[in-house]
Design a protein around this motif. Structure first.
Motif, PDB file in Angstrom:
ATOM      1  N   UNK A  23      -9.503   9.090   3.665  1.00 58.86           N
ATOM      2  CA  UNK A  23     -10.026   9.291   5.010  1.00 58.86           C
ATOM      3  C   UNK A  23      -9.712  10.701   5.494  1.00 58.86           C
ATOM      4  N   UNK A  24     -10.730  11.377   6.077  1.00 60.72           N
ATOM      5  CA  UNK A  24     -10.518  12.639   6.779  1.00 60.72           C
ATOM      6  C   UNK A  24     -10.035  13.783   5.916  1.00 60.72           C
TER       7      UNK A  24
ATOM      8  N   UNK B 233     -14.647  12.968   9.051  1.00 61.59           N
ATOM      9  CA  UNK B 233     -15.439  12.290   8.038  1.00 61.59           C
ATOM     10  C   UNK B 233     -14.727  11.107   7.422  1.00 61.59           C
ATOM     11  N   UNK B 234     -15.548  10.187   6.892  1.00 65.07           N
ATOM     12  CA  UNK B 234     -15.020   8.998   6.248  1.00 65.07           C
ATOM     13  C   UNK B 234     -16.053   8.461   5.280  1.00 65.07           C
TER      14      UNK B 234
ATOM     15  N   UNK C  75      -9.919   4.420   1.225  1.00 66.92           N
ATOM     16  CA  UNK C  75      -9.936   4.282   2.683  1.00 66.92           C
ATOM     17  C   UNK C  75     -11.362   4.288   3.241  1.00 66.92           C
ATOM     18  N   UNK C  76     -12.217   3.406   2.765  1.00 70.04           N
ATOM     19  CA  UNK C  76     -13.545   3.285   3.379  1.00 70.04           C
ATOM     20  C   UNK C  76     -13.476   2.436   4.644  1.00 70.04           C
TER      21      UNK C  76
ATOM     22  N   UNK D 168      -6.809   0.801   8.269  1.00 75.58           N
ATOM     23  CA  UNK D 168      -6.913   2.252   8.126  1.00 75.58           C
ATOM     24  C   UNK D 168      -5.864   2.967   8.987  1.00 75.58           C
ATOM     25  N   UNK D 169      -5.427   4.154   8.557  1.00 77.68           N
ATOM     26  CA  UNK D 169      -4.456   4.914   9.351  1.00 77.68           C
ATOM     27  C   UNK D 169      -5.122   5.660  10.505  1.00 77.68           C
TER      28      UNK D 169
END
Length: 377
Positions: free
Chosen positions: A223-224, A229-230, A256-257, A300-301
């Protein structure tokens, strides 16, 4: 004959409508094509910024006739095999040794809406197929992409669109697929001995009826990565993921979708640990056998992460290192009708989930179940 002689002498002629048959034999490096054309010989072109061939006519079909368009000599710029600025199709041949094998968009002209590549082999290019600019659907059918730096790639912040991959073969590429402001939709394709199969910093990716076997890493789905973005969705349906060095990148063993889908698939003898952090999870009817770890799930974080939700149902977790299935956060996940046998850790360690019943666990090293009721039948 006179027309063909004029083309041979010109060095950079344009093939116009109604003249293609007469000029086929005379196509040369640097030519611009505005009508459908079939090559009758290989082309060996210098590594300059002038593309080996350019397609500028809407509806053009370039048939390489089984021949090869290759770069010869050192590169003196960003070399291009084929540059495409109109809706068109290229088929039946080989593109070899360019910085960009096939380039679409990125010119002052409007970018094509749809282009097709069929029956092509891309070998030893830095990037085999490259979307430089605009919003384009690129359909890649019955192609082979071998030993390229990147199979399918795109220009950061300048292009978007869809890569449709059908019945194609990716072998020995450093990166097979890039979902960077793109959707990647893969059907009936094989990925073998690539360093990384999919990188998804800002897009989504779907595999169905495909094989992902003996690659170093299956996916980099963090993620990021750019501070934004992801990977919106990572989906694997009726797909085999087997004997890969690891499922996630070794320096960040996590996917991490936003949405994770694994349905009717086989995850077999892969190395390393995998933690999937997601908003929603749909894991059903799949077999997870003999991997370096079982399946671990978390949220997700994000600054305020939404509760992990979805379903884990009807799966087999067999002989994995660690737990068969582990859920790391309280969630609204429904866990039902799964079987966990002979994992080295717990069969199911899933406190805080919704117990949908019908789970079975036996022969697991740490114990049967935490968080759901299991039978040993």
């Amino acid at each position: 004959m006179a027309m063909g002689l004029m083309m041979l002498l010109s060095g950079a002629a344009t093939v116009r409508s109604g003249e293609a048959e007469a000029k086929q034999a005379g196509v040369q490096c640097g030519d611009t094509l505005t009508a459908s054309t079939r090559l009758t010989r290989d082309l060996s072109c210098p590594g300059t910024e002038v593309p080996a061939l350019r397609i500028a006519g809407a509806g053009v079909i370039l048939d390489l006739g089984g021949h090869t368009v290759r770069r010869v000599g050192p590169e003196t710029g960003v070399s291009e095999g084929l540059r495409v600025s109109a809706n068109s199709t290229v088929r039946n041949g080989t593109i070899r040794g360019f910085d960009h094998g096939y380039v679409v968009g990125g010119e002052s002209l409007p970018s094509p809406e749809r282009v097709g590549l069929s029956g092509l082999t891309f070998i030893d290019n830095t990037v085999a197929v490259y979307n430089r600019g605009g919003d384009t659907t690129l359909t890649v059918t019955d192609c082979r992409l071998i030993r390229n730096g990147s199979g399918l790639g795109s220009e950061q912040d300048a292009s978007r669109g869809v890569f449709e991959v059908r019945s194609s073969f990716f072998l020995g590429n450093r990166l097979a697929l890039s979902a960077n402001s793109h959707s990647v939709d893969v059907v009936g394709s094989t990925f073998l001995q690539n360093e990384t199969v999919i990188w998804c910093p800002d897009g989504d990716v779907s595999f169905s009826s495909s094989s992902i076997v003996q690659n170093t890493v299956v996916g980099d789905l963090r993620l990021g990565q750019f501070g934004y973005g992801a990977c919106r969705e990572a989906s694997f349906v009726q797909t085999v993921l087997a004997r890969n060095g690891s499922l996630a990148a070794t320096d960040a063993p996590v996917w991490e979708p936003f949405n994770f889908v694994l349905r009717d698939s086989w995850v077999i003898e892969n190395g390393g640990e995998l933690l999937v952090r997601a908003r929603t999870v749909d894991v059903q009817g799949s077999t997870w056998w003999g991997n370096g770890s079982g399946l671990s799930l978390a949220d997700l974080p994000e600054y305020v992460p939404p509760a992990l939700t979805g379903e884990v149902s009807g799966n087999l977790f067999l002989r994995n290192q660690g737990d068969g299935l582990r859920v790391l956060v309280p969630s609204t996940l429904t866990v039902s009708r799964n079987v966990a046998i002979d994992n080295t850790g717990w069969g199911f360690h899933v406190p805080g989930v919704s117990d949908g019943g019908g789970n079975v666990a036996r022969g697991n090293g740490a114990g049967a179940c935490v968080g759901v009721v299991c039978s040993a039948r």
